[in-house]
Design a protein around this motif. Structure first.
Motif, PDB file in Angstrom:
ATOM      1  N   TRP A 112      34.011  35.584  40.227  1.00 13.05           N
ATOM      2  CA  TRP A 112      35.468  35.651  40.219  1.00 13.05           C
ATOM      3  C   TRP A 112      35.956  36.619  41.280  1.00 13.05           C
ATOM      4  O   TRP A 112      35.322  37.639  41.529  1.00 13.05           O
TER       5      TRP A 112
ATOM      6  N   TYR B  99      42.676  37.475  40.992  1.00 17.86           N
ATOM      7  CA  TYR B  99      42.929  37.150  39.583  1.00 17.86           C
ATOM      8  C   TYR B  99      44.095  37.996  39.064  1.00 17.86           C
ATOM      9  O   TYR B  99      44.991  37.487  38.394  1.00 17.86           O
TER      10      TYR B  99
ATOM     11  N   PHE C 292      46.340  36.325  31.529  1.00 20.31           N
ATOM     12  CA  PHE C 292      46.434  37.346  30.478  1.00 20.31           C
ATOM     13  C   PHE C 292      47.867  37.554  30.003  1.00 20.31           C
ATOM     14  O   PHE C 292      48.097  37.993  28.878  1.00 20.31           O
TER      15      PHE C 292
ATOM     16  N   GLY D 137      34.566  38.079  27.312  1.00 22.28           N
ATOM     17  CA  GLY D 137      35.082  37.537  28.577  1.00 22.28           C
ATOM     18  C   GLY D 137      36.376  38.273  28.913  1.00 22.28           C
ATOM     19  O   GLY D 137      37.400  37.653  29.181  1.00 22.28           O
ATOM     20  N   CYS D 138      36.291  39.596  28.920  1.00 22.61           N
ATOM     21  CA  CYS D 138      37.500  40.439  29.040  1.00 22.61           C
ATOM     22  C   CYS D 138      38.129  40.375  30.424  1.00 22.61           C
ATOM     23  O   CYS D 138      39.244  40.848  30.622  1.00 22.61           O
TER      24      CYS D 138
ATOM     25  N   ASP E  14      31.930  41.091  29.835  1.00 15.60           N
ATOM     26  CA  ASP E  14      32.138  39.960  30.737  1.00 15.60           C
ATOM     27  C   ASP E  14      30.878  39.799  31.563  1.00 15.60           C
ATOM     28  O   ASP E  14      30.218  40.772  31.901  1.00 15.60           O
ATOM     29  N   GLN E  15      30.544  38.546  31.868  1.00 14.37           N
ATOM     30  CA  GLN E  15      29.314  38.333  32.640  1.00 14.37           C
ATOM     31  C   GLN E  15      29.515  38.554  34.134  1.00 14.37           C
ATOM     32  O   GLN E  15      28.551  38.688  34.872  1.00 14.37           O
ATOM     33  N   SER E  16      30.777  38.622  34.566  1.00 15.74           N
ATOM     34  CA  SER E  16      31.053  38.750  36.002  1.00 15.74           C
ATOM     35  C   SER E  16      31.061  40.218  36.432  1.00 15.74           C
ATOM     36  O   SER E  16      31.804  41.041  35.894  1.00 15.74           O
TER      37      SER E  16
ATOM     38  N   GLU F  30      27.940  41.736  30.295  1.00 16.56           N
ATOM     39  CA  GLU F  30      27.108  41.033  29.310  1.00 16.56           C
ATOM     40  C   GLU F  30      27.483  39.562  29.292  1.00 16.56           C
ATOM     41  O   GLU F  30      28.663  39.219  29.398  1.00 16.56           O
ATOM     42  N   ASP F  31      26.478  38.723  29.068  1.00 12.88           N
ATOM     43  CA  ASP F  31      26.700  37.287  28.852  1.00 12.88           C
ATOM     44  C   ASP F  31      26.678  37.073  27.340  1.00 12.88           C
ATOM     45  O   ASP F  31      25.670  37.369  26.697  1.00 12.88           O
ATOM     46  N   ILE F  32      27.747  36.549  26.785  1.00 12.96           N
ATOM     47  CA  ILE F  32      27.799  36.367  25.327  1.00 12.96           C
ATOM     48  C   ILE F  32      26.734  35.360  24.854  1.00 12.96           C
ATOM     49  O   ILE F  32      26.353  35.364  23.684  1.00 12.96           O
TER      50      ILE F  32
ATOM     51  N   ASN G  82      40.333  35.491  25.159  1.00 16.71           N
ATOM     52  CA  ASN G  82      41.392  34.689  25.760  1.00 16.71           C
ATOM     53  C   ASN G  82      40.899  33.972  27.013  1.00 16.71           C
ATOM     54  O   ASN G  82      40.390  34.617  27.934  1.00 16.71           O
ATOM     55  N   ALA G  83      41.066  32.657  27.009  1.00 14.87           N
ATOM     56  CA  ALA G  83      40.807  31.821  28.198  1.00 14.87           C
ATOM     57  C   ALA G  83      39.358  31.890  28.665  1.00 14.87           C
ATOM     58  O   ALA G  83      39.082  31.970  29.861  1.00 14.87           O
TER      59      ALA G  83
HETATM   60  C1  LIG Z   1      39.978  33.097  32.927  1.00 16.05           C
HETATM   61  S1  LIG Z   1      39.056  34.560  32.749  1.00 16.05           S
HETATM   62  C2  LIG Z   1      39.852  35.321  31.351  1.00 16.05           C
HETATM   63  C3  LIG Z   1      39.739  36.833  31.386  1.00 16.05           C
HETATM   64  C4  LIG Z   1      40.501  37.598  30.309  1.00 16.05           C
HETATM   65  N1  LIG Z   1      40.073  37.243  28.985  1.00 16.05           N
HETATM   66  C5  LIG Z   1      41.990  37.424  30.463  1.00 16.05           C
HETATM   67  O1  LIG Z   1      42.668  36.988  29.516  1.00 16.05           O
HETATM   68  O2  LIG Z   1      42.524  37.749  31.548  1.00 16.05           O
HETATM   69  C6  LIG Z   1      37.506  33.997  32.034  1.00 16.05           C
HETATM   70  C7  LIG Z   1      36.453  35.091  31.965  1.00 16.05           C
HETATM   71  O3  LIG Z   1      35.384  34.652  31.114  1.00 16.05           O
HETATM   72  C8  LIG Z   1      34.197  35.223  31.617  1.00 16.05           C
HETATM   73  N2  LIG Z   1      33.036  34.500  31.046  1.00 16.05           N
HETATM   74  C9  LIG Z   1      32.760  33.178  31.175  1.00 16.05           C
HETATM   75  N3  LIG Z   1      31.613  32.881  30.540  1.00 16.05           N
HETATM   76  C10 LIG Z   1      31.164  34.034  29.974  1.00 16.05           C
HETATM   77  C11 LIG Z   1      30.009  34.379  29.196  1.00 16.05           C
HETATM   78  N4  LIG Z   1      29.075  33.453  28.891  1.00 16.05           N
HETATM   79  N5  LIG Z   1      29.864  35.657  28.782  1.00 16.05           N
HETATM   80  C12 LIG Z   1      30.791  36.595  29.129  1.00 16.05           C
HETATM   81  N6  LIG Z   1      31.884  36.339  29.880  1.00 16.05           N
HETATM   82  C13 LIG Z   1      32.074  35.074  30.297  1.00 16.05           C
HETATM   83  C14 LIG Z   1      34.356  35.061  33.117  1.00 16.05           C
HETATM   84  O4  LIG Z   1      33.464  35.869  33.846  1.00 16.05           O
HETATM   85  C15 LIG Z   1      35.816  35.433  33.308  1.00 16.05           C
HETATM   86  O5  LIG Z   1      35.996  36.799  33.569  1.00 16.05           O
END
Ligand SMILES: C[S@@+](CC[C@H](N)C(=O)[O-])C[C@H]1O[C@@H](n2cnc3c(N)ncnc32)[C@H](O)[C@@H]1O
Length: 248
Positions: free
Chosen positions: A3, A8, A16, A37-38, A58-60, A79-81, A97-98
């Motif tokens: 990302w 963003y 958000f 996925g914060c 968040d994994q990114s 972290e990857d959930i 969220n999202a």
């Molecule tokens: C559209 S963004 C939403 C970010 C935040 N929740 C917000 O409302 O602004 C999606 C996020 O999900 C994270 N994500 C996607 N798959 C994930 C996983 N398996 N584990 C952790 N984070 C993940 C992405 O890296 C990204 O930062």
């Protein structure tokens, strides 16, 4: 997919901003909350301001680094959930969220969330519902195929009915679920649609040459303008699914 955290926070901050409505589902008394996925940590911070003890994962790398830079007093873990480490711990609330539509293995997702929730723990989340950005997705798929590039849908969008079954199967009782249309104005005037695609279809566009990409953008803008161009901005055809559930 990696990302662009700065973009963003400026161009796609609608994610958000719309997600803030989910905060109303949080308990009023302070809880231990895991923000899954914060992203850049904006909603994590809002929850901390409401008095909750929050951990954002968040994994990114880019997103987590931006979150740490913006909110150095909060806890953020890369972290990857789907493959969480032991450092995550147990929570009263799992918030997201999202994010869920980016995750193909929903069974593993719900199993891992359940393992990090206390008994009667709450799951609050919102993500794309079936039909989300459908006009954009269909046009994008057609354009890619015309270039000889196979299009594999990266998103998992679902319905109230299907997700209820999945939640119940994975030991969650549904308190409330809602599927709704959320037409979403995009920033950037004429460039809004292509900027949205640059972020959300980054992996697919990375396969194209600059010329192919430009042609795809022009074709999509022509095709979608009659339905999604609103005088001075693009409006994406978002549909959302909101979930409030309790671990059984
Ligand atoms: C559209 S963004 C939403 C970010 C935040 N929740 C917000 O409302 O602004 C999606 C996020 O999900 C994270 N994500 C996607 N798959 C994930 C996983 N398996 N584990 C952790 N984070 C993940 C992405 O890296 C990204 O930062």
């Amino acid at each position: 997919m990696e990302w662009d955290a700065k973009k963003y926070n400026t161009t796609h901050d609608f994610v958000f901003k719309y997600g803030a409505g989910l905060l109303e589902l949080l308990p009023k008394e302070p809880k231990k909350v895991l923000d899954i996925g914060c992203g850049t940590g904006e909603l994590t911070n809002r929850m901390a301001e409401l008095g909750h003890e929050v951990t954002g994962i968040d994994q990114s790398v880019n997103m987590i680094n931006q979150a740490k830079e913006s909110y150095p007093d909060l806890i953020f873990l890369q972290e990857d959930i789907l493959n969480p480490s032991d450092q995550i711990g147990l929570y009263d609330v799992a918030f997201s969220n999202a994010v869920f539509h980016w995750i193909p293995d929903q069974e593993l997702l719900l199993k891992n969330i359940s393992e990090h929730l206390n008994m009667k723990g709450q799951l609050i989340c919102e993500f794309g519902a079936v039909g989300n950005v459908q006009m954009i997705r269909e046009a994008f798929g057609r354009e890619l195929n015309a270039l000889g590039v196979p299009f594999e849908e990266p998103f998992c969008f679902t319905s109230v009915e299907d997700y209820r079954i999945l939640l119940e199967k994975n030991h969650f009782d549904v308190v409330e679920m809602l599927e709704y249309e959320r037409p979403t104005p995009l920033k950037g005037q004429k460039a809004g649609l292509r900027e949205w695609m640059e972020q959300f279809y980054a992996s697919e566009l990375g396969e194209l040459s600059e010329n192919q990409k430009e042609q795809l953008f022009v074709n999509m803008e022509q095709e979608l303008a009659p339905r999604l161009w609103k005088k001075d901005h693009w409006e994406a055809d978002y549909r959302r699914l909101r979930v409030n559930a309790l671990k059984r």
